[in-house]
Every structure is written in C-alpha cells, then in structure tokens.
Design a protein around this motif. Structure first.
Motif, PDB file in Angstrom:
ATOM      1  N   VAL A  89      55.145  53.375  35.848  1.00  0.00           N
ATOM      2  CA  VAL A  89      54.231  52.243  35.729  1.00  0.00           C
ATOM      3  C   VAL A  89      52.814  52.779  35.589  1.00  0.00           C
ATOM      4  N   ASP A  90      51.990  52.047  34.876  1.00  0.00           N
ATOM      5  CA  ASP A  90      50.596  52.431  34.666  1.00  0.00           C
ATOM      6  C   ASP A  90      49.800  52.011  35.889  1.00  0.00           C
ATOM      7  N   THR A  91      49.462  52.975  36.723  1.00  0.00           N
ATOM      8  CA  THR A  91      48.780  52.673  37.982  1.00  0.00           C
ATOM      9  C   THR A  91      47.802  53.776  38.348  1.00  0.00           C
ATOM     10  N   ASP A 147      40.698  58.269  49.037  1.00  0.00           N
ATOM     11  CA  ASP A 147      41.989  58.803  49.484  1.00  0.00           C
ATOM     12  C   ASP A 147      43.180  58.302  48.680  1.00  0.00           C
ATOM     13  N   TYR A 148      43.080  57.112  48.122  1.00  0.00           N
ATOM     14  CA  TYR A 148      44.295  56.466  47.596  1.00  0.00           C
ATOM     15  C   TYR A 148      44.225  55.997  46.148  1.00  0.00           C
ATOM     16  N   LYS A 149      43.139  56.265  45.450  1.00  0.00           N
ATOM     17  CA  LYS A 149      43.022  55.852  44.045  1.00  0.00           C
ATOM     18  C   LYS A 149      42.781  57.074  43.176  1.00  0.00           C
ATOM     19  N   VAL A 150      43.531  57.163  42.073  1.00  0.00           N
ATOM     20  CA  VAL A 150      43.352  58.240  41.119  1.00  0.00           C
ATOM     21  C   VAL A 150      42.011  58.036  40.417  1.00  0.00           C
ATOM     22  N   ASP A 151      41.251  59.109  40.286  1.00  0.00           N
ATOM     23  CA  ASP A 151      39.939  59.007  39.599  1.00  0.00           C
ATOM     24  C   ASP A 151      40.111  58.860  38.119  1.00  0.00           C
TER      25      ASP A 151
END
Length: 151
Positions: A89-91, A147-151
């Motif tokens: 999934v695109d996340t 901490d929890y989101k891709v840059d």
C-alpha cells in the motif's frame, strides 16, 4: 447492550492492533488513516500560520480547530490500529508504529492533551498565550512524525 458498547467507546480503553486481512482491507485502512491525517493537516494549517505571525490570531478559529484536533486525535488509534505492513500500500507510515504501539499511543495522548490545553487557552482570550499553546500542539505532531512517518 448499547450502553455497554458506548461505555467502551468513551472509557478511553486501549485499542488493540490488528493485522490487515487482505490487500483490500489494507488499502481501505490506509485510505481511512490518510483521510484522518488530511483533516489534522487542514486544522493545523491556520494554527501554524497564526503561530508564525503569517495570519492574525483568531480566537474562534483557534478554539474550533483545537476542538477538532482533540476529536481527531481521539480517533487515531482506531484508524491506525490495522497493521498494513504485509501489503503493498502507498503509505508514509513506518513499521515502527505497530512495533512500538504503546509509544505511538502515548504520542496520540500528547496531542490530545496539547489540543485540550489549546482550547483552554483560547477560552481565556489571552492572545499572549496562543503561540506557545499552538507550539505545543505542533511539537506533539512533530514528535510523532519524527518517529513514525517516512520523510
């Protein structure tokens, strides 16, 4: 029976994570999660503009957006609990969300607390306290993103 169900929703009980059942479930969960975060973003935008002095402080907007942010934060565990890692999934969600669930939920609690504080500050009408309270909301968002989101 309805009273028992409602008590579960309002008790602040921890939401258990669950694995996505299939690709369709993972995609739906991702879409809902992203929609929730778009609403957070839409409410943070004006607050950030005010804190940076790019738009004038507006007590009513601050109070309304802070209330919305608290409500949206209250829904986050529900909309993020579905672990979508096993599916394509695109996340921008990092795997660490589900690996460190209790820490993730503590960051949600920080957002709720900061949003509630911002509502209280807005209710006082003391404009000198707005920027700091908005900054606390922004810091809680940044902490989770770091901490929890891709840059």
């Amino acid at each position: 029976m309805a009273a028992i169900v409602m008590a579960g929703f309002t008790s602040g009980a921890t939401v258990a994570q669950e694995a996505a059942l299939n690709e369709k479930h993972a995609q739906a969960a991702t879409n809902f999660r992203q929609s929730l975060y778009k609403l957070v973003y839409s409410n943070m935008g004006p607050l950030g503009g005010m804190a940076k002095g790019k738009i004038p402080f507006d007590q009513d907007v601050i109070a309304t957006n802070a209330m919305r942010l608290e409500q949206l934060a209250d829904m986050m565990s529900d909309y993020v609990k579905v672990d979508t890692r096993k599916f394509d999934v695109d996340t921008e969600a990092k795997d660490e969300i589900w690996e460190n669930w209790s820490d993730f939920e503590s960051k949600i609690d920080s957002l709720k607390t900061a949003a509630a504080n911002l509502q209280a500050v807005a209710a006082t009408g003391d404009e000198s306290k707005y920027a700091k309270a908005i900054g606390q909301v922004g810091a809680s968002c940044k902490s989770c993103h770091d901490d929890y989101k891709v840059d």
